[in-house]
Design a protein around this motif. Structure first.
Motif, PDB file in Angstrom:
ATOM      1  N   ILE A  57       0.834  -1.190   0.000  1.00  0.00           N
ATOM      2  CA  ILE A  57       0.000   0.000   0.000  1.00  0.00           C
ATOM      3  C   ILE A  57       0.876   1.250   0.000  1.00  0.00           C
ATOM      4  O   ILE A  57       2.059   1.204   0.328  1.00  0.00           O
ATOM      5  N   LEU A  58       0.271   2.372  -0.376  1.00  0.00           N
ATOM      6  CA  LEU A  58       0.945   3.668  -0.382  1.00  0.00           C
ATOM      7  C   LEU A  58       0.388   4.509   0.751  1.00  0.00           C
ATOM      8  O   LEU A  58      -0.829   4.620   0.916  1.00  0.00           O
ATOM      9  N   VAL A 118      -0.236  -1.513  -6.516  1.00  0.00           N
ATOM     10  CA  VAL A 118      -0.444  -0.836  -5.243  1.00  0.00           C
ATOM     11  C   VAL A 118      -1.912  -1.045  -4.884  1.00  0.00           C
ATOM     12  O   VAL A 118      -2.814  -0.578  -5.584  1.00  0.00           O
ATOM     13  N   ALA A 119      -2.153  -1.771  -3.798  1.00  0.00           N
ATOM     14  CA  ALA A 119      -3.506  -2.221  -3.487  1.00  0.00           C
ATOM     15  C   ALA A 119      -4.400  -1.106  -2.954  1.00  0.00           C
ATOM     16  O   ALA A 119      -5.608  -1.093  -3.202  1.00  0.00           O
ATOM     17  N   ALA A 120      -3.815  -0.187  -2.176  1.00  0.00           N
ATOM     18  CA  ALA A 120      -4.619   0.860  -1.541  1.00  0.00           C
ATOM     19  C   ALA A 120      -3.729   2.064  -1.282  1.00  0.00           C
ATOM     20  O   ALA A 120      -2.499   1.954  -1.257  1.00  0.00           O
ATOM     21  N   ALA A 121      -4.373   3.214  -1.099  1.00  0.00           N
ATOM     22  CA  ALA A 121      -3.638   4.440  -0.802  1.00  0.00           C
ATOM     23  C   ALA A 121      -4.277   5.129   0.387  1.00  0.00           C
ATOM     24  O   ALA A 121      -5.502   5.305   0.438  1.00  0.00           O
ATOM     25  N   LEU A 122      -3.437   5.521   1.346  1.00  0.00           N
ATOM     26  CA  LEU A 122      -3.893   6.169   2.571  1.00  0.00           C
ATOM     27  C   LEU A 122      -3.262   7.552   2.647  1.00  0.00           C
ATOM     28  O   LEU A 122      -2.032   7.674   2.630  1.00  0.00           O
ATOM     29  N   ASP A 123      -4.089   8.584   2.711  1.00  0.00           N
ATOM     30  CA  ASP A 123      -3.594   9.957   2.694  1.00  0.00           C
ATOM     31  C   ASP A 123      -3.746  10.605   4.060  1.00  0.00           C
ATOM     32  O   ASP A 123      -4.858  10.810   4.533  1.00  0.00           O
ATOM     33  N   ALA A 124      -2.593  10.968   4.654  1.00  0.00           N
ATOM     34  CA  ALA A 124      -2.613  11.647   5.949  1.00  0.00           C
ATOM     35  C   ALA A 124      -2.100  13.076   5.846  1.00  0.00           C
ATOM     36  O   ALA A 124      -1.809  13.697   6.866  1.00  0.00           O
TER      37      ALA A 124
END
Length: 306
Positions: free
Chosen positions: A141-142, A203-209
Motif C-alpha cells: 500500500i501507499l 499498489v492495493a490501496a492508498a492512505l492519505d494523511a
C-alpha cells in the motif's frame, strides 16, 4: 478554553472548582495531555453544533482521584489511584478533569504519561484507515505522510498485519519510515513513477494523511478502485473524486474508533505499538506546543504536562 472562535493565543486559562463526579463519572488528575492539530482546528472558526466557550483537549493520561457511583472504566473495575488513559474527552488541557468513566482505560505500563496521552487519537485514526480500505496481509500500500503521528501508527499496525507500506516523507525523515518498517519515498515531481518502481507490482490501496493535491492525484493514478483510497484531510477532493474520507466527528468513524481502543491499548502493553514523543511543554505553554505542531516538523508527538 476557547471563549470564542480564534487561534490558540486567544484562548484563556480558567480556574474553577471541580464538582464531585456524578454517577458513572470519574475525576482524573491529568499527568499529560495529548496535543493534536484538531485541538485548534475545531475552534478556529464558527462550526455548526459548536457552542462557545469550548474546553480544549481530546486525550489525556493520568490517575483517578475520585469516582462517582457505579463508575466503571472501559477496561473494567477501577479504584482511586489507578492510572488511566482516556480519549474522546472534553477539556483535557487541565490539571484535573471529570469525564465519563467508560472513556477511560488502564494506562499501558509500557508507556510514559506523555506517550500514553498521544496513543489513541492517532492510533484509532490509523486503524480506521487500514480498516476502511480493506488492507490485507501480503499487499503493498501507499501511505502519504508516513513520518507523521498517524503515519507512524499506520506503519506499525500494517507491519503487524504483514502489509508492505511505501511511505512518502522528506529525505530528512526517511529514516523514521524505515525505523517503523516502511519503505520511504520522497514526495515531489515523479512520485507516481518512484512508487511504481518500489512496488514492483500493484499498489492495493492508498492512505492519505497529508491532504495535498499531489497525494490525491498520485493515489488516483496508482489505485483504480476508489473504495481503496482514504483521506483524513482532503475532504473537498474526497467528495469530488468519490474516494473515502474519515473523521472522528463522523458517526461511523466515532463508533469504530471507540471499539478499537482496547486493541490498541493491548498492542501498546505488549510493546508492539509505540508512540514517539518529540517534546513536552508546560500546560501554560499550550499555544507554543500547537505552534510547533502546526509547523509540520515536530518530529513526533507533543504533550502538555500540568
Amino acid at each position: 478554553m476557547a471563549t470564542a472562535p480564534g487561534e490558540p493565543h486567544e484562548w484563556q486559562f480558567v480556574e474553577y472548582e471541580l464538582p464531585d463526579p456524578r454517577e458513572g463519572e470519574i475525576t482524573v488528575r491529568v499527568r499529560a495531555a495529548g496535543v493534536n492539530p484538531a485541538d485548534a482546528k475545531h475552534v478556529a472558526s464558527p462550526r455548526s453544533g459548536v457552542e462557545f466557550p469550548v474546553a480544549i483537549g481530546y486525550e489525556i493520561s493520568g490517575e483517578i482521584v475520585a469516582m462517582g457511583p457505579d463508575a466503571r472504566i472501559g477496561s473494567g473495575e477501577a479504584r482511586v489511584g489507578d492510572e488511566i488513559v482516556a480519549f474522546r474527552v472534553s477539556g483535557g488541557y487541565a490539571e484535573a478533569v471529570t469525564i465519563p468513566a467508560e472513556k477511560a482505560f488502564r494506562k499501558p505500563t509500557t508507556l510514559s504519561h506523555a506517550e500514553a496521552a498521544n496513543l489513541l487519537l492517532a492510533g484509532t485514526t490509523a486503524a480506521e484507515m487500514l480498516w476502511v480500505t480493506g488492507v490485507a496481509p501480503g499487499e503493498t500500500i501507499l501511505l502519504h505522510g508516513a513520518s507523521g503521528a498517524v503515519g507512524v501508527s499506520v506503519l506499525q499496525q500494517a507491519a503487524l498485519r504483514g502489509v508492505r507500506v511505501i511511505g512518502t516523507a522528506s529525505a530528512a525523515r526517511a529514516d523514521v519510515v524505515r525505523q517503523f518498517g516502511g519503505v520511504p519515498v520522497e514526495y515531489g515531481p515523479g512520485l507516481a513513477d518512484r512508487v511504481r518502481e518500489l512496488a514492483g507490482g500493484a499498489v492495493a490501496a492508498a492512505l492519505d494523511a497529508v491532504g495535498t493535491d499531489e497525494a490525491i492525484d498520485v493515489s488516483l493514478e496508482l489505485v483504480h478502485d476508489r473504495r481503496r483510497i482514504v483521506t483524513i484531510a482532503a475532504f473537498g477532493r474526497a467528495e469530488s473524486e468519490g474516494i473515502i474520507a474519515i473523521a472522528g466527528s463522523m458517526p461511523e468513524s466515532a463508533r469504530f474508533r471507540d471499539e478499537v481502543r482496547p486493541d490498541l491499548i493491548a498492542l501498546a502493553q505488549s510493546g508492539d505499538l509505540v508512540v514517539p514523543v518529540a517534546k513536552t511543554f508546560p500546560l501554560a505553554e499550550a499555544p507554543a506546543a500547537l505552534e510547533l505542531l502546526a509547523g509540520g516538523h515536530a518530529g513526533g508527538k507533543v504533550a502538555l504536562i500540568p
